[in-house]
Design a protein around this motif. Structure first.
Motif, PDB file in Angstrom:
ATOM      1  N   PRO A 287       0.528  -1.308  -0.199  1.00 51.27           N
ATOM      2  CA  PRO A 287       0.055  -0.027  -0.268  1.00 51.27           C
ATOM      3  C   PRO A 287       1.237   1.335   0.024  1.00 51.27           C
ATOM      4  N   VAL A 288       0.588   2.551  -0.824  1.00 54.11           N
ATOM      5  CA  VAL A 288       1.359   3.787  -0.301  1.00 54.11           C
ATOM      6  C   VAL A 288       0.911   3.760   1.049  1.00 54.11           C
ATOM      7  N   SER A 289       2.125   4.096   1.426  1.00 55.85           N
ATOM      8  CA  SER A 289       2.612   4.133   2.553  1.00 55.85           C
ATOM      9  C   SER A 289       3.407   4.999   3.415  1.00 55.85           C
ATOM     10  N   GLU A 290       3.852   5.642   4.035  1.00 55.35           N
ATOM     11  CA  GLU A 290       4.587   5.906   5.215  1.00 55.35           C
ATOM     12  C   GLU A 290       5.804   5.472   5.660  1.00 55.35           C
ATOM     13  N   THR A 291       5.160   4.353   5.994  1.00 51.78           N
ATOM     14  CA  THR A 291       5.791   3.223   6.437  1.00 51.78           C
ATOM     15  C   THR A 291       6.043   2.337   5.191  1.00 51.78           C
ATOM     16  N   THR A 292       5.439   1.610   4.621  1.00 47.59           N
ATOM     17  CA  THR A 292       6.219   1.170   3.369  1.00 47.59           C
ATOM     18  C   THR A 292       7.799   1.422   2.707  1.00 47.59           C
ATOM     19  N   PHE A 293       7.668   2.736   2.504  1.00 46.17           N
ATOM     20  CA  PHE A 293       8.854   3.523   1.949  1.00 46.17           C
ATOM     21  C   PHE A 293       8.875   3.319   3.059  1.00 46.17           C
ATOM     22  N   GLN A 294       9.516   3.924   4.154  1.00 43.70           N
ATOM     23  CA  GLN A 294      10.652   4.132   5.182  1.00 43.70           C
ATOM     24  C   GLN A 294      11.561   1.964   5.381  1.00 43.70           C
ATOM     25  N   LYS A 295      10.602   1.629   4.980  1.00 46.71           N
ATOM     26  CA  LYS A 295      10.653  -0.498   5.319  1.00 46.71           C
ATOM     27  C   LYS A 295      12.100  -0.125   3.381  1.00 46.71           C
ATOM     28  N   ALA A 296      11.520   0.371   2.605  1.00 44.09           N
ATOM     29  CA  ALA A 296      12.470   0.258   1.382  1.00 44.09           C
ATOM     30  C   ALA A 296      13.183   1.271   1.500  1.00 44.09           C
ATOM     31  N   ALA A 297      13.473   2.496   2.355  1.00 44.94           N
ATOM     32  CA  ALA A 297      14.232   3.075   2.288  1.00 44.94           C
ATOM     33  C   ALA A 297      15.535   2.352   2.960  1.00 44.94           C
ATOM     34  N   GLU A 298      15.063   1.543   3.660  1.00 41.50           N
ATOM     35  CA  GLU A 298      15.903   0.500   5.149  1.00 41.50           C
ATOM     36  C   GLU A 298      16.533  -0.480   4.535  1.00 41.50           C
ATOM     37  N   LEU A 299      16.218  -1.382   2.950  1.00 38.85           N
ATOM     38  CA  LEU A 299      16.713  -2.159   2.072  1.00 38.85           C
ATOM     39  C   LEU A 299      17.944  -1.747   1.536  1.00 38.85           C
ATOM     40  N   ILE A 321      15.107   8.995   0.074  1.00 36.37           N
ATOM     41  CA  ILE A 321      14.183   7.960  -0.624  1.00 36.37           C
ATOM     42  C   ILE A 321      12.617   7.940   0.172  1.00 36.37           C
ATOM     43  N   VAL A 322      13.134   8.394   0.888  1.00 34.66           N
ATOM     44  CA  VAL A 322      10.934   7.918   1.645  1.00 34.66           C
ATOM     45  C   VAL A 322      10.383   9.380   1.434  1.00 34.66           C
ATOM     46  N   GLN A 323      10.904  10.535   1.349  1.00 32.85           N
ATOM     47  CA  GLN A 323      10.277  11.845   1.661  1.00 32.85           C
ATOM     48  C   GLN A 323      10.331  12.368  -0.619  1.00 32.85           C
ATOM     49  N   ALA A 324      11.256  11.501  -1.241  1.00 37.96           N
ATOM     50  CA  ALA A 324      10.857  11.323  -3.135  1.00 37.96           C
ATOM     51  C   ALA A 324       9.590  10.252  -3.362  1.00 37.96           C
ATOM     52  N   LEU A 325       9.375   9.383  -2.422  1.00 37.83           N
ATOM     53  CA  LEU A 325       8.105   8.785  -2.411  1.00 37.83           C
ATOM     54  C   LEU A 325       7.230   9.276  -2.681  1.00 37.83           C
ATOM     55  N   LYS A 326       7.459  10.113  -1.281  1.00 35.30           N
ATOM     56  CA  LYS A 326       6.116   9.891  -0.925  1.00 35.30           C
ATOM     57  C   LYS A 326       5.316  11.456  -1.794  1.00 35.30           C
ATOM     58  N   SER A 327       6.423  12.475  -2.382  1.00 39.94           N
ATOM     59  CA  SER A 327       5.916  12.603  -3.582  1.00 39.94           C
ATOM     60  C   SER A 327       5.782  12.543  -4.457  1.00 39.94           C
ATOM     61  N   ALA A 328       6.281  11.591  -4.390  1.00 39.63           N
ATOM     62  CA  ALA A 328       5.483  11.090  -5.813  1.00 39.63           C
ATOM     63  C   ALA A 328       4.229  10.426  -5.737  1.00 39.63           C
ATOM     64  N   ALA A 329       4.026   9.620  -5.016  1.00 40.35           N
ATOM     65  CA  ALA A 329       2.652   9.655  -4.673  1.00 40.35           C
ATOM     66  C   ALA A 329       1.702  10.257  -4.799  1.00 40.35           C
ATOM     67  N   ALA A 330       2.048  11.532  -4.217  1.00 40.97           N
ATOM     68  CA  ALA A 330       1.523  12.479  -3.541  1.00 40.97           C
ATOM     69  C   ALA A 330       0.928  12.458  -2.799  1.00 40.97           C
ATOM     70  N   LEU A 331       1.912  11.788  -1.347  1.00 47.23           N
ATOM     71  CA  LEU A 331       1.828  12.174   0.036  1.00 47.23           C
ATOM     72  C   LEU A 331       1.716  12.905   1.141  1.00 47.23           C
ATOM     73  N   VAL A 332       2.299  14.048   0.426  1.00 45.91           N
ATOM     74  CA  VAL A 332       3.524  15.692   0.562  1.00 45.91           C
ATOM     75  C   VAL A 332       2.460  16.629  -0.059  1.00 45.91           C
TER      76      VAL A 332
END
Length: 332
Positions: A287-299, A321-332
């Motif tokens: 799912p599109v979420s900050e938690t998803t993005f954080q887990k990916a960034a850790e990898l 990485i998290v910030q870029a993904l959030k911007s791409a997904a329009a979460l910010v």
């Protein structure tokens, strides 16, 4: 600067032969990097082969991919309708690079081949294995705030290099699985973008897997679904002309708030654009979420190694990485 011969061929064959026949000849297009290197005495070609008279400026849609000629100017590519419609991530990356004046001169091929901006490479007073193999790496024990944390070669002082690749455009090309079309005396060949640039290894003076006489004809970017949810994040010391401390090219394909496909690449952290394949895989189906993005960034981080002055990148990279993904997904 030493005297040199200058020629301007109008046929591709003549340009290739001019470089192939002289070990000290170099191609020149916009010259935004090469001239700096010549002024500082880092390179001293006997002959410059100006390729601006060759027909390599076209930007065109082909079946299955977009082809961008090697002589297309960075500013033209960033504004071109086909680029904006098919690969807006490329336009974002180009507009983040250099200054307007430089983008109006710099070419696609030159951008791909530009050399590191490591200050130890540019200053002949200091040892530099990239400038002169076997002399050592001044950055290892020097001021290494801007240097690499991935893909390192620091174990052998005689071959070590922790310089980073400076291009923003190349980070986006890496994320989008581009191919580089080149030609030389042996004919044409295509190089996957991930294989085009080299890690330093035992040959830190070599930046690309390109034969000396080979000339870039074009880059080809395969058709993709990443036309909407994309973002190029560039973190630098000042908002105007500056190279990236860390940059992130992020592209997502979303459906019903879930990730169908993802692309991630980093700049400012390695000798070449650094693709994050494991993080991409971890994003798919989530799912599109900050938690998803954080887990990916850790990898992205297990192989990272910092030096005395760039440990901040170990925290900055996953946050970026998290910030870029959030911007791409329009979460910010």
């Amino acid at each position: 600067m030493k005297p040199f011969q200058y020629i301007r061929p109008t046929r591709l064959k003549d340009a290739i032969e001019a470089v192939a026949s002289n070990p000290n000849a170099r191609y020149i297009a916009g010259g935004t990097n090469l001239i700096d290197l010549m002024k500082r005495g880092i390179v001293s070609p006997e002959k410059l082969v100006d390729i601006n008279g060759l027909p390599l400026k076209k930007i065109e849609k082909k079946t299955g991919f977009l082809r961008i000629g090697a002589l297309a100017l960075n500013s033209e590519v960033a504004q071109h309708r086909l680029v904006l419609e098919n690969h807006p991530l490329l336009a974002q990356a180009l507009n983040a690079g250099a200054s307007g004046q430089l983008r109006n001169m710099a070419t696609v091929g030159g951008n791909i081949l530009q050399r590191t901006r490591c200050p130890y490479f540019y200053d002949p007073v200091f040892p530099c294995n990239k400038r002169k193999p076997g002399t050592g790496c001044g950055a290892l024990e020097g001021i290494n705030r801007t240097h690499a944390i991935f893909g390192l070669s620091e174990n052998d002082p005689a071959q070590s290099c922790i310089a980073v690749h400076p291009s923003d455009f190349c980070v986006a090309l890496s994320a989008l699985d581009a191919t580089v079309l080149v030609v030389g005396t042996k004919g044409e060949r295509r190089i996957a973008f991930g294989d085009f640039h080299r890690l330093p290894g035992n040959s830190p003076d070599l930046d690309a897997n390109l034969e000396k006489d080979e000339l870039i004809l074009a880059v080809e970017i395969p058709d993709a679904v990443f036309t909407k949810h994309v973002h190029y994040l560039k973190i630098r010391d000042r908002a105007s002309y500056a190279f990236a401390l860390v940059s992130v090219a992020a592209a997502l394909d979303l459906e019903n708030n879930r990730i169908k496909a993802a692309r991630l690449a980093l700049g400012g952290v390695a000798h070449k654009p650094w693709r994050l394949f494991e993080a991409e895989k971890a994003l798919v189906g989530q799912p599109v979420s900050e938690t998803t993005f954080q887990k990916a960034a850790e990898l992205a981080m297990p192989s990272a190694k910092a030096f005395a002055h760039n440990a901040y990148k170990l925290k900055l990279v996953p946050n970026a990485i998290v910030q870029a993904l959030k911007s791409a997904a329009a979460l910010v």
